[in-house]
Design an enzyme around this catalytic site. Structure first.
Site, PDB file in Angstrom:
ATOM      1  N   HIS A   1       2.580   1.934  -3.324  1.00 28.08           N
ATOM      2  CA  HIS A   1       1.585   2.506  -4.237  1.00 28.08           C
ATOM      3  C   HIS A   1       1.440   4.008  -3.999  1.00 28.08           C
ATOM      4  CE1 HIS A   1      -1.943   2.900  -6.707  1.00 28.08           C
ATOM      5  NE2 HIS A   1      -2.708   3.242  -5.681  1.00 28.08           N
TER       6      HIS A   1
ATOM      7  N   GLU B   1       0.822  -1.215   0.000  1.00 24.83           N
ATOM      8  CA  GLU B   1       0.000   0.000   0.000  1.00 24.83           C
ATOM      9  C   GLU B   1       0.859   1.269   0.000  1.00 24.83           C
ATOM     10  OE1 GLU B   1      -3.202   2.786   0.448  1.00 24.83           O
ATOM     11  OE2 GLU B   1      -2.871   0.862  -0.554  1.00 24.83           O
TER      12      GLU B   1
ATOM     13  N   HIS C   1     -20.713  -7.673 -16.607  1.00 23.28           N
ATOM     14  CA  HIS C   1     -19.375  -7.376 -17.132  1.00 23.28           C
ATOM     15  C   HIS C   1     -19.050  -8.271 -18.328  1.00 23.28           C
ATOM     16  CE1 HIS C   1     -15.216  -6.184 -17.254  1.00 23.28           C
ATOM     17  NE2 HIS C   1     -14.780  -7.386 -16.949  1.00 23.28           N
TER      18      HIS C   1
ATOM     19  N   HIS D   1      -4.838  -8.275 -16.840  1.00 25.79           N
ATOM     20  CA  HIS D   1      -6.144  -7.877 -17.373  1.00 25.79           C
ATOM     21  C   HIS D   1      -6.342  -6.369 -17.199  1.00 25.79           C
ATOM     22  CE1 HIS D   1     -10.016  -8.902 -18.976  1.00 25.79           C
ATOM     23  NE2 HIS D   1     -10.691  -8.494 -17.914  1.00 25.79           N
TER      24      HIS D   1
ATOM     25  N   HIS E   1     -12.070   5.782  -8.259  1.00 24.81           N
ATOM     26  CA  HIS E   1     -10.606   5.936  -8.174  1.00 24.81           C
ATOM     27  C   HIS E   1      -9.932   5.274  -9.375  1.00 24.81           C
ATOM     28  CE1 HIS E   1      -6.803   6.677  -6.287  1.00 24.81           C
ATOM     29  NE2 HIS E   1      -6.524   5.405  -6.105  1.00 24.81           N
TER      30      HIS E   1
END
Length: 375
Positions: free
Chosen positions: A101, A98, A280, A338, A172
């Site tokens: 990032h 985290e 999706h 992906h 986000h």
């Protein structure tokens, strides 16, 4: 703590700036734009890794980690939280994921500030020297980028403080892809481009629609990921062995609710997760048809054949990755890939939109020139 965090962001940015400085490209601003774009692409990939490893709450406060600038300083608090909940969201590894990032995000922010500062400096110098300022040197897009990345940072903070609320996390993600598209546009307008057949002007609307459709699919994919609905359908092409499984669209697509809960606070039923996943999948067919058709048309236009080929290749790769993730039970590497391939499609379609726009502008310039010659 804030000063320490700022220093870490500067260090990340300095690594990128050193690559710009060492570059043989005479146009350092163009190089800075491309380097910032590259780092943003990496940030999106690492953001996907953070989300898919459940590291979004690795440090449950913001912007630091238990009030510290790095997990080393917060080791005691992290160890205590991990001991209390061994399978919980806080572990040493997740805390580092985290915070890395966040460091990358701060580095991108610093680079965008540099882009804006250089753009305004060049603009003011040109005005002082009374030199014509080309549209590609306008400082307004870099300025908008700074405001945009601040908004993205705010949603990053709310992602943590609102405990991974699905709609916040999905926005986000969309803002991250939007930032990538804006940076791609900025980098494209700083670079020379080969002449494009004027037939490309007819691609402006299809290319724009394809990009919009792709963003819708990214939103749906983000909704699948943030609701942990990836395994809601474990077979393909059917779902639970049928084409139309039991689905709860009402609870599945209620936007404002806590993670794993309905708007009333009950646990989210499994049919709601099935509805999210199934939607999706079905919309992926729309994206495939639209983007595939655009890529086929682009491959017929002189000057854009390479772009069309790359776009079609990226689309096929994305389909293969999507199918493989289901058959292989969503391995982490493929799930991250992906997301990365979706970002690549955003890049390619943004570049296509820019080049189609160039063709349209060239047509207007030629029309004006012809009118002046006739006069």
């Amino acid at each position: 703590m804030l000063i320490q965090l700022a220093i870490k962001g500067l260090l990340v940015a300095l690594l990128a700036l050193s690559a710009v400085w060492a570059s043989r490209d005479d146009n350092k601003y163009r190089k800075l734009a491309w380097v910032t774009l590259f780092l943003t692409f990496d940030l999106i990939m690492f953001g996907a890794f953070t989300r898919l490893t459940d590291s979004g709450l690795g440090c449950p406060d913001w912007p630091g980690c238990y009030g510290h600038a790095n997990p080393l300083q917060a080791h005691a608090q992290i160890s205590e939280a991990e001991a209390a909940m061994p399978n919980g969201p806080v572990t040493v590894a997740k805390a580092w994921i985290e915070m890395i990032h966040r460091y990358l995000a701060m580095g991108v922010g610093v680079l965008i500030i540099a882009l804006m500062a250089v753009a305004w400096r060049n603009w003011m110098r040109a005005r002082k020297m009374q030199v014509a300022i080309p549209a590609t040197s306008s400082p307004w897009l870099p300025s908008f980028l700074l405001a945009f990345v601040c908004l993205q940072g705010a949603f990053g903070a709310w992602t943590v403080t609102m405990k991974l609320q699905p709609v916040i996390v999905t926005i986000h993600l969309l803002l991250g892809m939007g930032l990538l598209a804006l940076l791609a546009w900025l980098a494209a307008r700083q670079s020379p481009h080969a002449p494009v057949d004027l037939a490309a002007r007819s691609l402006r609307l299809p290319a724009a629609v394809a990009l919009a459709v792709l963003f819708c699919q990214i939103a749906l994919g983000g909704w699948v990921s943030t609701n942990y609905a990836a395994l809601a359908c474990s077979d393909l092409p059917t779902c639970h062995g049928v084409w139309l499984p039991e689905m709860d669209f009402n609870n599945g697509f209620t936007l404002w609710r806590h993670l794993g809960k309905t708007a009333d606070g009950d646990f989210l039923p499994f049919p709601a997760l099935t509805a999210i996943h199934w939607t999706h999948r079905v919309f992926a067919l729309v994206v495939t048809a639209m983007v595939g058709w655009v890529a086929w048309r682009v491959m017929k236009v002189a000057g854009l054949r390479k772009t069309g080929t790359w776009l079609l290749a990226a689309l096929v790769l994305q389909i293969l990755i999507g199918v493989s993730t289901v058959y292989l039970n969503w391995p982490l590497a493929l799930a991250v890939a992906h997301n990365g391939c979706a970002a690549l499609l955003v890049l390619l379609l943004t570049m296509l939109n820019y080049k189609a726009g160039l063709a349209a502008v060239s047509r207007k310039v030629d029309h004006v020139s012809a009118s002046l010659s006739a006069a």
